[in-house]
Design a protein around this motif. Structure first.
Motif, PDB file in Angstrom:
ATOM      1  N   VAL A 282     -32.363 -42.356  66.383  1.00  0.00           N
ATOM      2  CA  VAL A 282     -33.823 -42.309  66.551  1.00  0.00           C
ATOM      3  C   VAL A 282     -34.415 -43.690  66.259  1.00  0.00           C
ATOM      4  O   VAL A 282     -33.744 -44.565  65.696  1.00  0.00           O
ATOM      5  CB  VAL A 282     -34.460 -41.228  65.660  1.00  0.00           C
ATOM      6  N   ASP A 283     -35.670 -43.856  66.602  1.00  0.00           N
ATOM      7  CA  ASP A 283     -36.305 -45.169  66.502  1.00  0.00           C
ATOM      8  C   ASP A 283     -36.566 -45.541  65.038  1.00  0.00           C
ATOM      9  O   ASP A 283     -37.384 -44.887  64.374  1.00  0.00           O
ATOM     10  CB  ASP A 283     -37.631 -45.148  67.286  1.00  0.00           C
ATOM     11  N   PRO A 284     -35.916 -46.594  64.527  1.00  0.00           N
ATOM     12  CA  PRO A 284     -36.132 -46.982  63.127  1.00  0.00           C
ATOM     13  C   PRO A 284     -37.584 -47.317  62.803  1.00  0.00           C
ATOM     14  O   PRO A 284     -38.001 -47.211  61.649  1.00  0.00           O
ATOM     15  CB  PRO A 284     -35.243 -48.224  62.965  1.00  0.00           C
ATOM     16  N   ALA A 285     -38.372 -47.706  63.825  1.00  0.00           N
ATOM     17  CA  ALA A 285     -39.767 -48.068  63.567  1.00  0.00           C
ATOM     18  C   ALA A 285     -40.544 -46.899  62.958  1.00  0.00           C
ATOM     19  O   ALA A 285     -41.526 -47.105  62.233  1.00  0.00           O
ATOM     20  CB  ALA A 285     -40.444 -48.523  64.859  1.00  0.00           C
ATOM     21  N   LEU A 286     -40.093 -45.654  63.213  1.00  0.00           N
ATOM     22  CA  LEU A 286     -40.781 -44.481  62.678  1.00  0.00           C
ATOM     23  C   LEU A 286     -40.678 -44.408  61.151  1.00  0.00           C
ATOM     24  O   LEU A 286     -41.428 -43.661  60.509  1.00  0.00           O
ATOM     25  CB  LEU A 286     -40.205 -43.197  63.298  1.00  0.00           C
TER      26      LEU A 286
END
Ligand SMILES: [Zn+2]
Length: 291
Positions: A282-286
């Motif tokens: 999943v997107d680490p930015a989250l």
């Protein structure tokens, strides 16, 4: 702390709403099971669905998605399941499985995945074996894939992950998660992590506490460290010039994992940072404060 605490309302000292806090004061407030910071929700391929499971005293049961166990955590207003949505998930209705504590029969956990169109990225890689591996390479890649799968699929029950993370290196975060990639013109798997630009030798710091699951040199990922944060949340750090931790080692947030490098399939020195939730990248930015 995150800037998302505006809608939390009145809280007990341990973070639970007063109605449940009186019941669990001796439980949640004295154990690790007090409210945790959650990542931002984004119900798209490569994102996370956060699904409420009610405000019971005890953990309400187990949740599975795509055959992998998903985190169940105490959120701001009760228990929640965090479901990692794999990048290859088609938009539309999806269903996780919720097995309530003490029961056998799973119940569906329905949610809808919205579409997200990720951009294309075309890269030139000098080492042609990193695009079209030779026979020896393929055997190595196959062995390593099993090892990577084992690490990313790790589920440690009861270890509560700290999900308000700090960037593992200071540097310009790219928005490269999910890009549909072409190496030397040939289509390959989408980009499953975040690249952070940093000079070779920059220390890589653990973004939150964890246990080192595996560490070593991999064909595509170069020198890599895997951290287990608990409840099916695993992070990985790739292309390191040097690894400074050993499997089994506990690390605190801010501990040095290794140094930024350019090992494996790269076009230059940078950190590739990945996060798996129930094995889905999943997107680490989250998990980071908004920029
Ligand atoms: Zn990358």
């Amino acid at each position: 702390m995150r800037a998302r605490s505006t809608n939390r309302g009145v809280r007990s000292a341990c973070g639970w709403p007063p109605a449940v806090a009186c019941l669990i004061a001796s439980l949640a407030c004295t154990t690790a099971w007090s409210e945790v910071d959650l990542p931002r929700e984004s119900r798209v391929p490569g994102g996370i669905a956060i699904i409420e499971l009610g405000a019971a005293v005890e953990p309400p049961g187990e949740v599975f998605f795509g055959g992998h166990r998903a985190p169940v955590l105490p959120g701001p207003s009760g228990w929640v399941a965090l479901i990692g949505i794999p990048l290859g998930t088609p938009p539309g209705p999806q269903s996780g499985k919720f097995v309530p504590a003490g029961e056998q029969e799973p119940r569906p956990l329905d949610f809808t995945v919205k579409s997200k169109q990720y951009a294309e990225q075309r890269l030139q890689v000098k080492n042609k074996r990193h695009v079209n591996p030779e026979q020896d390479d393929l055997e190595r890649i196959d062995r390593e894939r099993k090892r990577i799968d084992a690490a990313l699929g790790t589920y440690t029950a009861g270890r509560v992950p700290e999900l308000a993370m700090r960037p593992p290196v200071a540097g310009e975060r790219s928005s490269s998660f999910g890009l549909r990639r072409f190496f030397n013109g040939e289509a390959r798997n989408p980009h499953s992590g975040m690249d952070i630009a940093a000079a070779a030798g920059t220390p890589i710091l653990a973004p939150s506490p964890g246990r080192v699951l595996d560490a070593g040199d991999f064909f595509f990922n170069g020198n890599t460290v895997f951290l287990d944060h608990g409840e099916g949340v695993v992070t990985l750090y790739c292309h390191l010039s040097r690894i400074d931790v050993k499997p089994g080692q506990e690390v605190a947030a801010g501990d040095v994992l290794g140094k930024v490098g350019a090992t494996g399939r790269v076009t230059g020195a940078h950190l590739h940072w990945g996060i798996a939730v129930n094995r889905a990248m999943v997107d680490p930015a989250l998990f980071l404060p908004p920029q």
